[in-house]
Design an enzyme around this catalytic site. Structure first.
Site, PDB file in Angstrom:
ATOM      1  N   ARG A  81      76.602  31.336  29.322  1.00 16.98           N
ATOM      2  CA  ARG A  81      75.160  31.336  29.585  1.00 16.98           C
ATOM      3  C   ARG A  81      74.492  30.344  28.626  1.00 16.98           C
ATOM      4  O   ARG A  81      75.080  29.884  27.665  1.00 16.98           O
ATOM      5  CB  ARG A  81      74.572  32.729  29.406  1.00 16.98           C
ATOM      6  CG  ARG A  81      74.997  33.382  28.110  1.00 16.98           C
ATOM      7  CD  ARG A  81      74.083  34.439  27.636  1.00 16.98           C
ATOM      8  NE  ARG A  81      72.907  33.854  26.998  1.00 16.98           N
ATOM      9  CZ  ARG A  81      72.904  33.286  25.800  1.00 16.98           C
ATOM     10  NH1 ARG A  81      74.010  33.185  25.071  1.00 16.98           N
ATOM     11  NH2 ARG A  81      71.794  32.764  25.294  1.00 16.98           N
ATOM     12  N   GLY A  82      73.226  30.029  28.920  1.00 16.19           N
ATOM     13  CA  GLY A  82      72.529  29.022  28.132  1.00 16.19           C
ATOM     14  C   GLY A  82      72.593  27.709  28.895  1.00 16.19           C
ATOM     15  O   GLY A  82      73.675  27.284  29.324  1.00 16.19           O
ATOM     16  N   GLN A 231      69.539  40.052  22.883  1.00 13.36           N
ATOM     17  CA  GLN A 231      70.325  38.847  22.600  1.00 13.36           C
ATOM     18  C   GLN A 231      70.510  38.642  21.090  1.00 13.36           C
ATOM     19  O   GLN A 231      71.523  38.102  20.651  1.00 13.36           O
ATOM     20  CB  GLN A 231      69.655  37.600  23.187  1.00 13.36           C
ATOM     21  CG  GLN A 231      69.618  37.547  24.700  1.00 13.36           C
ATOM     22  CD  GLN A 231      68.349  38.135  25.271  1.00 13.36           C
ATOM     23  OE1 GLN A 231      67.667  38.928  24.636  1.00 13.36           O
ATOM     24  NE2 GLN A 231      68.021  37.746  26.487  1.00 13.36           N
ATOM     25  N   ASP A 272      61.995  27.493  25.272  1.00  4.52           N
ATOM     26  CA  ASP A 272      62.466  27.266  26.641  1.00  4.52           C
ATOM     27  C   ASP A 272      61.753  26.102  27.297  1.00  4.52           C
ATOM     28  O   ASP A 272      62.321  25.415  28.148  1.00  4.52           O
ATOM     29  CB  ASP A 272      62.258  28.529  27.482  1.00  4.52           C
ATOM     30  CG  ASP A 272      63.316  29.552  27.210  1.00  4.52           C
ATOM     31  OD1 ASP A 272      64.341  29.552  27.912  1.00  4.52           O
ATOM     32  OD2 ASP A 272      63.149  30.319  26.257  1.00  4.52           O
ATOM     33  N   ASN A 282      58.756  30.669  24.826  1.00  2.00           N
ATOM     34  CA  ASN A 282      60.065  31.139  24.385  1.00  2.00           C
ATOM     35  C   ASN A 282      60.144  32.635  24.661  1.00  2.00           C
ATOM     36  O   ASN A 282      59.189  33.249  25.148  1.00  2.00           O
ATOM     37  CB  ASN A 282      60.268  30.845  22.888  1.00  2.00           C
ATOM     38  CG  ASN A 282      61.707  31.052  22.441  1.00  2.00           C
ATOM     39  OD1 ASN A 282      62.641  30.651  23.137  1.00  2.00           O
ATOM     40  ND2 ASN A 282      61.898  31.691  21.298  1.00  2.00           N
ATOM     41  N   LYS A 283      61.290  33.213  24.386  1.00  2.00           N
ATOM     42  CA  LYS A 283      61.539  34.642  24.648  1.00  2.00           C
ATOM     43  C   LYS A 283      60.371  35.506  24.177  1.00  2.00           C
ATOM     44  O   LYS A 283      59.817  35.284  23.101  1.00  2.00           O
ATOM     45  CB  LYS A 283      62.818  35.057  23.914  1.00  2.00           C
ATOM     46  CG  LYS A 283      63.284  36.467  24.158  1.00  2.00           C
ATOM     47  CD  LYS A 283      63.639  36.710  25.598  1.00  2.00           C
ATOM     48  CE  LYS A 283      64.776  35.792  26.026  1.00  2.00           C
ATOM     49  NZ  LYS A 283      64.794  35.538  27.470  1.00  2.00           N
TER      50      LYS A 283
END
Lengths: 382, 382
Positions: A81-82, A231, A272, A282-283
């Site tokens: 992932r990523g 995460q 992001d 971002n998150k």
């Protein structure tokens, strides 16, 4: 860790075929002595070796991708992932997929189309997936008239390795620029996973810490667990421990207390998407950290490659905030932790306004102060 | 909710003895038509009926405590929790415990000693437990020379009901004072559980919302899930839903975003201990909310009874912060969510400085602005 009935992480295909996955795993880890998300083993007939991220942090197991179906399944099931890591896996997946045909030209080209179309279905919303497949096709198109199939295989492997290597260099460059900003800092705080697992190696925010460590600078990294998907707890804490960095896990609600107690002198996260004026998505939870850092007089940094900037967006107001499923919050750990039918608000991201960001660390250099002019200067640096 | 293998909440004794616990439960709920933590049913030969909080929010089940052992087990196993609620349960526990002896004087007094000593072992650190048992003993001592055993039984039940009723009044008084402060507010945010489950009824912070609702003021309450132990998700969201209040669950990291989007115009939490200058210790994450509220121009309120003040402490610097087990964070939901051996920092509380608190709402009135003089004035009001 003892297995429990609640430990529902899916077993990798490889682990099901292996009677001693833990032994195989520890041998592989010892051989490489590094936590690399992906390693290409051998020549054009070799294979892709990757960490199964769905088993982290309870098991460190590497998957051997010897056919394109295994690569496809790994992307589909988030074993890799990523954004950058998905692109790299897909590029190597093309090389693996072409191993099933011999050097007959028509069959080879037909197989190329088949393999790239198949890989494109593994995660249809991943921009880097299509970017990497396009780049492999352009490489093939540039040589298909002049070279033999055997030579094209070589060129495609070289291209995949180049994609991999460029990403690695980008991460290291971010790390070097960022480490300079942390001189004198003893404790730092990070959120979510902006680490090596999402990239070729080192990551973005975590690259800053890894590079500081490489330079002999001992940092104590506080890691937000990062609800709802954890995460930070599952991936970031693990990556830091693998590299011997002093890491302490906290709940997201404890960040303010950690700041107040003077345990951290900087906050570093990834991003992001960054608008032309520096507003950064971002998150979820990142904006909260930026506000708290400002209130405690602590600098808040973002580490992200130049590809994260979307200068078609004039400000963060134009960044849409994705809302995700309520079950991530109500059933996040394999059991229900909230009343049936409760209303939930679950924004996946938030936007940190540029004025709260001390600097944005890119592979081209540091944007400080964060404003449109400095962003343009650094983005056009190459 | 469908039962899952991960649903490991302990079954109550009563539910194990009942073939139709859900039916029994819904009947009880309908009969009372209120979510009361505890109800005394009948006269001196009656029983204590309480919500088993360990089964919330997945099951609403009431335990019938017909012997002192069931009361003891309920306190021990946290089926009833919250300082005031524990005191009330213990007081009724004395009445239940005395039902096993007849009206012979010596046996009755011996049983009283036995029952209070036994209940005191159920949760040895709960101050309200000892306070309630002492109060029951003082009541008995005040009448033992003059009344028959049958009359003493009556007096003890009246005393237990008085403890219960005083707590109920305290909660309602806090609610009335607090509701006045929320005029014009549409959305509020709360943290942890400062609700009716921890008290006789209504709670402290939640009493403000319940009272506003009783006055016809529709509030939308955002509820922090409150990691690590999720009291917000499990208990507060449930209490609000039971009373038909519009409640939305969020992760702790989302509070800043909720404020930024203008969804809330006030924050109200409870407190565990308040120093003479107004510095307030409460569940970890409360300080973070107070800082974020200030940054967004939103008032931050604390609702707590006058018994929460400890004026022997001059400031919050003197309040020790308890650190709790790392497994609350790493294994919080029946499965491991962080790497084995990771360092964890798990402070159970934080201290919000008085200057971030707009007002403290007590049963005696509102302390605003929060300073030593106003605190003394309101504490000495009675």
């Amino acid at each position: 860790m003892a297995s429990t009935p609640c430990d529902v992480a899916p077993k990798s295909k490889a682990s099901l075929e292996d009677d001693q996955p833990h032994l195989a795993n520890s041998l592989t880890t010892n051989m490489t002595n590094k936590v690399e998300t992906m390693i290409w083993q051998g020549g054009t007939e070799g294979h892709l070796d990757m960490i199964d991220q769905t088993l982290l942090p309870n098991e460190m197991f590497r998957i051997e991708c010897r056919d394109v179906e295994t690569v496809w399944e790994a992307i589909k099931m988030l074993r890799v992932r990523g954004a950058p890591a998905i692109g790299i896996a897909a590029a190597y997946g093309v090389v693996v997929g072409l191993q099933t045909v011999n050097d007959e030209t028509e069959a080879f080209f037909a197989r190329f189309d088949e393999v790239t179309a198949y890989l494109a279905t593994s995660r249809p919303t991943a921009v880097n997936l299509f970017w990497a497949l396009d780049r492999m096709r352009r490489k093939m198109d540039s040589v298909r008239e002049d070279l033999s199939v055997a030579e094209i295989r070589e060129k495609l492997l070289v291209e995949a390795k180049l994609i991999h290597e460029e990403d690695r260099k980008m991460c290291h460059s971010i790390g070097a620029h960022g480490a300079d900003l942390l001189k004198g800092v003893k404790g730092v705080l990070t959120h979510c996973n902006a680490g090596g697992l999402a990239t070729a190696e080192y990551g973005t925010a975590l690259s800053v810490f890894f590079t500081a460590q490489d330079q002999g600078h001992d940092l104590h990294v506080y890691v937000d667990e990062t609800r709802p998907l954890l995460q930070g707890a599952r991936l970031t804490a693990w990556e830091l421990m693998q590299r011997g960095i002093n890491a302490t896990l906290i709940c997201d609600s404890m960040a303010a207390q950690v700041m107040r107690e003077g345990r951290v002198q900087a906050v570093v996260t990834g991003a992001d998407r960054i608008a032309a004026n520096g507003d950064s998505a971002n998150k979820i939870g990142t904006y909260s950290l930026a506000v708290l850092a400002r209130a405690h007089g602590i600098p808040f940094f973002i580490a992200a490659p130049s590809s994260t900037f979307d200068v078609t967006l004039s400000s963060g107001d134009e960044i849409p905030i994705e809302e995700r499923s309520s079950t991530e919050i109500t059933h996040g750990f394999g059991r229900q932790t909230a009343p049936t039918g409760v209303q939930v608000y679950n924004p996946a991201f938030d936007v940190t306004p540029a004025e709260l960001i001390e600097a944005i660390i890119t592979e081209n250099g540091v944007i400080q102060p964060v404003n449109e002019e400095n962003i343009q200067r650094v983005l056009n640096y190459v």
